[in-house]
Design a protein around this motif. Structure first.
Motif, PDB file in Angstrom:
ATOM      1  N   ALA A 104      60.864   9.325  43.664  1.00  0.00           N
ATOM      2  CA  ALA A 104      61.666   9.704  44.833  1.00  0.00           C
ATOM      3  C   ALA A 104      61.044   9.139  46.102  1.00  0.00           C
ATOM      4  O   ALA A 104      59.825   9.237  46.315  1.00  0.00           O
ATOM      5  CB  ALA A 104      61.759  11.229  44.940  1.00  0.00           C
ATOM      6  N   PRO A 105      61.837   8.507  46.970  1.00  0.00           N
ATOM      7  CA  PRO A 105      61.301   7.991  48.232  1.00  0.00           C
ATOM      8  C   PRO A 105      60.681   9.107  49.071  1.00  0.00           C
ATOM      9  O   PRO A 105      61.192  10.234  49.110  1.00  0.00           O
ATOM     10  CB  PRO A 105      62.539   7.405  48.919  1.00  0.00           C
ATOM     11  N   LYS A 106      59.605   8.782  49.744  1.00  0.00           N
ATOM     12  CA  LYS A 106      58.931   9.751  50.618  1.00  0.00           C
ATOM     13  C   LYS A 106      59.667   9.903  51.943  1.00  0.00           C
ATOM     14  O   LYS A 106      59.515  10.912  52.620  1.00  0.00           O
ATOM     15  CB  LYS A 106      57.482   9.316  50.842  1.00  0.00           C
ATOM     16  N   ILE A 107      60.448   8.884  52.313  1.00  0.00           N
ATOM     17  CA  ILE A 107      61.239   8.929  53.538  1.00  0.00           C
ATOM     18  C   ILE A 107      62.634   9.417  53.183  1.00  0.00           C
ATOM     19  O   ILE A 107      63.358   8.758  52.429  1.00  0.00           O
ATOM     20  CB  ILE A 107      61.327   7.545  54.208  1.00  0.00           C
ATOM     21  N   GLY A 108      63.025  10.559  53.702  1.00  0.00           N
ATOM     22  CA  GLY A 108      64.293  11.172  53.313  1.00  0.00           C
ATOM     23  C   GLY A 108      65.516  10.437  53.820  1.00  0.00           C
ATOM     24  O   GLY A 108      66.538  10.392  53.134  1.00  0.00           O
ATOM     25  N   GLY A 123      59.682  -9.448  50.084  1.00  0.00           N
ATOM     26  CA  GLY A 123      59.097  -8.280  49.439  1.00  0.00           C
ATOM     27  C   GLY A 123      59.043  -7.019  50.262  1.00  0.00           C
ATOM     28  O   GLY A 123      58.522  -6.000  49.799  1.00  0.00           O
ATOM     29  N   LEU A 124      59.601  -7.034  51.473  1.00  0.00           N
ATOM     30  CA  LEU A 124      59.497  -5.889  52.367  1.00  0.00           C
ATOM     31  C   LEU A 124      60.013  -4.609  51.729  1.00  0.00           C
ATOM     32  O   LEU A 124      59.400  -3.545  51.854  1.00  0.00           O
ATOM     33  CB  LEU A 124      60.262  -6.168  53.668  1.00  0.00           C
ATOM     34  N   PHE A 125      61.148  -4.678  51.024  1.00  0.00           N
ATOM     35  CA  PHE A 125      61.799  -3.467  50.531  1.00  0.00           C
ATOM     36  C   PHE A 125      61.563  -3.206  49.037  1.00  0.00           C
ATOM     37  O   PHE A 125      62.097  -2.243  48.493  1.00  0.00           O
ATOM     38  CB  PHE A 125      63.306  -3.542  50.785  1.00  0.00           C
ATOM     39  N   ASN A 126      60.787  -4.058  48.383  1.00  0.00           N
ATOM     40  CA  ASN A 126      60.646  -3.928  46.930  1.00  0.00           C
ATOM     41  C   ASN A 126      60.093  -2.581  46.500  1.00  0.00           C
ATOM     42  O   ASN A 126      60.433  -2.067  45.431  1.00  0.00           O
ATOM     43  CB  ASN A 126      59.759  -5.047  46.377  1.00  0.00           C
ATOM     44  N   ASN A 127      59.210  -2.006  47.309  1.00  0.00           N
ATOM     45  CA  ASN A 127      58.621  -0.709  46.975  1.00  0.00           C
ATOM     46  C   ASN A 127      58.788   0.263  48.136  1.00  0.00           C
ATOM     47  O   ASN A 127      57.861   0.983  48.505  1.00  0.00           O
ATOM     48  CB  ASN A 127      57.139  -0.887  46.617  1.00  0.00           C
ATOM     49  N   ILE A 128      59.992   0.285  48.661  1.00  0.00           N
ATOM     50  CA  ILE A 128      60.275   1.114  49.828  1.00  0.00           C
ATOM     51  C   ILE A 128      60.096   2.604  49.525  1.00  0.00           C
ATOM     52  O   ILE A 128      59.852   3.408  50.425  1.00  0.00           O
ATOM     53  CB  ILE A 128      61.706   0.828  50.353  1.00  0.00           C
ATOM     54  N   GLN A 129      60.173   2.963  48.250  1.00  0.00           N
ATOM     55  CA  GLN A 129      59.984   4.373  47.880  1.00  0.00           C
ATOM     56  C   GLN A 129      58.569   4.847  48.206  1.00  0.00           C
ATOM     57  O   GLN A 129      58.317   6.068  48.285  1.00  0.00           O
ATOM     58  CB  GLN A 129      60.297   4.599  46.395  1.00  0.00           C
ATOM     59  N   GLU A 130      57.641   3.922  48.421  1.00  0.00           N
ATOM     60  CA  GLU A 130      56.259   4.287  48.730  1.00  0.00           C
ATOM     61  C   GLU A 130      55.988   4.373  50.226  1.00  0.00           C
ATOM     62  O   GLU A 130      54.904   4.818  50.635  1.00  0.00           O
ATOM     63  CB  GLU A 130      55.305   3.265  48.093  1.00  0.00           C
ATOM     64  N   TRP A 131      56.940   3.960  51.058  1.00  0.00           N
ATOM     65  CA  TRP A 131      56.736   4.076  52.504  1.00  0.00           C
ATOM     66  C   TRP A 131      56.533   5.547  52.868  1.00  0.00           C
ATOM     67  O   TRP A 131      57.123   6.442  52.274  1.00  0.00           O
ATOM     68  CB  TRP A 131      57.952   3.567  53.262  1.00  0.00           C
ATOM     69  N   ASP A 132      55.697   5.757  53.875  1.00  0.00           N
ATOM     70  CA  ASP A 132      55.467   7.132  54.311  1.00  0.00           C
ATOM     71  C   ASP A 132      55.126   7.138  55.791  1.00  0.00           C
ATOM     72  O   ASP A 132      54.879   6.079  56.399  1.00  0.00           O
ATOM     73  CB  ASP A 132      54.347   7.776  53.494  1.00  0.00           C
ATOM     74  N   ILE A 133      55.102   8.312  56.370  1.00  0.00           N
ATOM     75  CA  ILE A 133      54.748   8.499  57.779  1.00  0.00           C
ATOM     76  C   ILE A 133      53.415   9.217  57.845  1.00  0.00           C
ATOM     77  O   ILE A 133      53.205  10.226  57.167  1.00  0.00           O
ATOM     78  CB  ILE A 133      55.834   9.306  58.520  1.00  0.00           C
ATOM     79  N   VAL A 134      52.512   8.667  58.635  1.00  0.00           N
ATOM     80  CA  VAL A 134      51.192   9.278  58.801  1.00  0.00           C
ATOM     81  C   VAL A 134      51.360  10.628  59.481  1.00  0.00           C
ATOM     82  O   VAL A 134      52.029  10.753  60.509  1.00  0.00           O
ATOM     83  CB  VAL A 134      50.275   8.376  59.643  1.00  0.00           C
ATOM     84  N   GLU A 135      50.760  11.633  58.884  1.00  0.00           N
ATOM     85  CA  GLU A 135      50.874  12.976  59.471  1.00  0.00           C
ATOM     86  C   GLU A 135      50.035  13.076  60.753  1.00  0.00           C
ATOM     87  O   GLU A 135      48.986  12.484  60.865  1.00  0.00           O
ATOM     88  CB  GLU A 135      50.369  14.018  58.459  1.00  0.00           C
TER      89      GLU A 135
END
Length: 560
Positions: free
Chosen positions: A267-271, A548-560
């Motif tokens: 599941a992507p970390k960015i909703g 390759g920017l979007f190939n693993n977009i599910q791993e993108w996240d926001i620094v807390e």
């Protein structure tokens, strides 16, 4: 901007295609928008300032700033501009895509093999499932191909005439066809693609596997074949294979996505994810304010005069991509039939000064299609130099009397090249060539391509560094191409390119093509851009690069 998927068979199909693409046209500017329109757009899920972060509900949101206008999110309608490709990729995974190091990264497939370069065995990842939990099978692949090759759909940029069972000239199957002999299921997770002639693995992967979108047969078999191009289901699909699904879009302002919580790769970390479509002049201020968080090398045209200001921003990391974005100028050879006049057009302009002054050195001058980013680059090909006296000599030999005014169409959304075009027109005037520069939006420019209502037109085009052959075949493919030009030496070289994976042989073949293009000038490169990309420092796991920017977009996240 663009990567075009061009015609198959005698005119191999290449993206937007990118694009400008790709390209296959890359980094191309958007269409001109009314003042304030991008800022005034309602983008689902954005905060009041439009910045990345968490909404009141705590949901994470990221905005990607692009300057290309969206053509469609329907896989049956799209051309292969990068914004169209990536907008669909996020929902319906291609079999493979380019990785940032120009290798191939498997997405829906987990292997592609061939023993004879005619039968390509594609294995779908065993874990791949639709968002409703049902397995993605070979039937989904074969049925999607059948419908994508339908004469009722008649998508001119998705023409598959190289495959058995598909008409070589039209690129379509017969109306009413229920199967395609060249695309068959081997078992539940394996599909065999069979070409009519030998094809290199490089070409199959880069020009077909990377641009083929598998859709759920369970859905599209219930949509009448003639209604696939207009079906409302694609505006808010509820069964996808990718990390996100569209909730809303406006072709000139935004695309809004919600995460596929059942994405089989995690599941992507960015909703919520938004593509926010801006005027190029708004990119810097939007990065500065945090209204946008990511810019793309292939979808975001950043005015060169803003590069230094963006470099200096404390809230973003900046990456300059390798030079793959070619500012290509296509010449309609039916209107300018004398190669000496076409050569004079190049001798008359100082391309290196344009790179130095307008691009601030972030680019290069080449002749032909292959830039230094490609393993096939031939540095022995010396670009035509700035020599106005030589230009005048060639014009005199051609009997040019200076009475004709050439019509030069350029993308109004690409401010840098609009300026460059004016410089070029002034230099052409100095040697006796009158040129009228006309700015039009990208959609209008693309609608003109292949016609004769222009003498020159320019667009940013990304020729895939490891396989530009398909785009070249489309662009130099005879009277129906963008240039109205063909050459037997180029045709012969392209035929050999498509059947070999040997890098030394490929370099020699592309050298033949570039040298012939330099001599006949059906197109020339104004310059090749090392495009700027930026990522807000609040984001992690975002690898900003040309590919390759979007190939693993599910791993993108926001620094807390």
């Amino acid at each position: 901007m663009k990567k075009f998927h061009a015609k198959s068979g005698n005119k191999v199909l290449a993206l937007v295609l990118t694009a400008a693409m790709v390209l296959g046209l890359a980094g191309c500017g958007s269409t001109e928008m009314p003042a304030g329109s991008a800022d005034d757009a309602t983008v689902e899920g954005t905060s009041e300032a439009g910045a990345a972060g968490e909404a009141a509900s705590g949901e994470k949101i990221v905005n990607i700033g692009v300057t290309d206008s969206l053509g469609s999110i329907n896989p049956f309608v799209i051309d292969q501009t990068f914004i169209n490709k990536y907008a669909v990729d996020l929902e319906f995974l291609p079999l493979v895509d380019f990785a940032e190091d120009l290798s191939f990264e498997y997405l829906l497939a987990d292997s592609i093999t061939t023993e004879d370069n005619k039968n390509f065995i594609v294995h779908i990842n065993e874990d791949a499932v639709w968002s409703d939990g049902t397995p993605i099978t070979s039937d989904d692949v074969t049925y999607s191909f059948l419908r994508l090759a339908s004469p009722l759909v008649a998508n001119a940029t998705l023409v598959y005439g190289v495959f058995e069972g598909v008409d070589s000239e039209t690129g379509f199957v017969e109306e009413g066809a229920t199967e395609v002999s060249g695309v068959t299921a081997v078992d539940e997770k394996t599909v065999q693609f069979t070409t009519k002639e030998p094809m290199s693995m490089i070409t199959f992967m880069s020009s077909y596997a990377a641009y083929f979108h598998t859709m759920p047969k369970s859905v599209i078999e219930n949509i009448a074949e003639g209604e696939l191009t207009t079906s409302d289901w694609f505006n808010h699909p509820d069964v996808v294979s990718g990390p996100y699904m569209v909730t809303d879009y406006d072709t000139n302002h935004y695309i809004s996505y919600v995460a596929n919580e059942n994405y089989w790769k995690g599941a992507p970390k960015i909703g919520k994810m938004n593509f926010k479509i801006l005027d190029a002049s708004q990119v810097y201020s939007s990065l500065q304010s945090g209204e946008i968080d990511v810019t793309s090398h292939t979808m975001t045209n950043i005015p060169q005069e803003d590069n230094d200001s963006i470099d200096a921003l404390e809230n973003v990391n900046v990456v300059y991509g390798s030079p793959v974005t070619n500012q290509s100028v296509f010449i309609q050879t039916k209107n300018i039939p004398d190669a000496r006049v076409r050569q004079a057009l190049v001798y008359a302009i100082d391309r290196q000064k344009i790179v130095d002054d307008l691009l601030k050195g972030h680019g290069e001058v080449i002749d032909g299609f292959v830039s230094s980013a490609s393993p096939y680059f031939d540095d022995s090909i010396t670009p035509i130099s700035y020599d106005p006296e030589k230009a005048k000599e060639l014009l005199a030999e051609a009997g040019w009397d200076g009475s004709q005014t050439l019509r030069f169409f350029v993308n109004s959304g690409d401010g840098t090249f609009v300026n460059a075009a004016q410089v070029m027109a002034a230099q052409w005037a100095q040697v006796g060539i009158k040129v009228e520069v006309q700015t039009v939006d990208l959609a209008t420019l693309m609608s003109m391509a292949g016609g004769t209502d222009y003498d020159l037109f320019a667009v940013q085009y990304t020729y895939p560094p490891i396989d530009p052959s398909v785009d070249i075949a489309w662009l130099l493919g005879g009277e129906d191409s963008w240039t109205g030009y063909s050459n037997s030496a180029i045709d012969d070289a392209l035929a050999q390119v498509g059947s070999t994976d040997d890098k030394a042989s490929l370099k020699d073949l592309y050298s033949i093509i570039d040298k012939q293009t330099q001599e006949d000038v059906p197109m020339f490169s104004a310059y090749v851009i090392s495009a700027q990309g930026a990522v807000n420092k609040r984001l992690t796991n975002v690898h900003a690069n040309v590919y390759g920017l979007f190939n693993n977009i599910q791993e993108w996240d926001i620094v807390e």
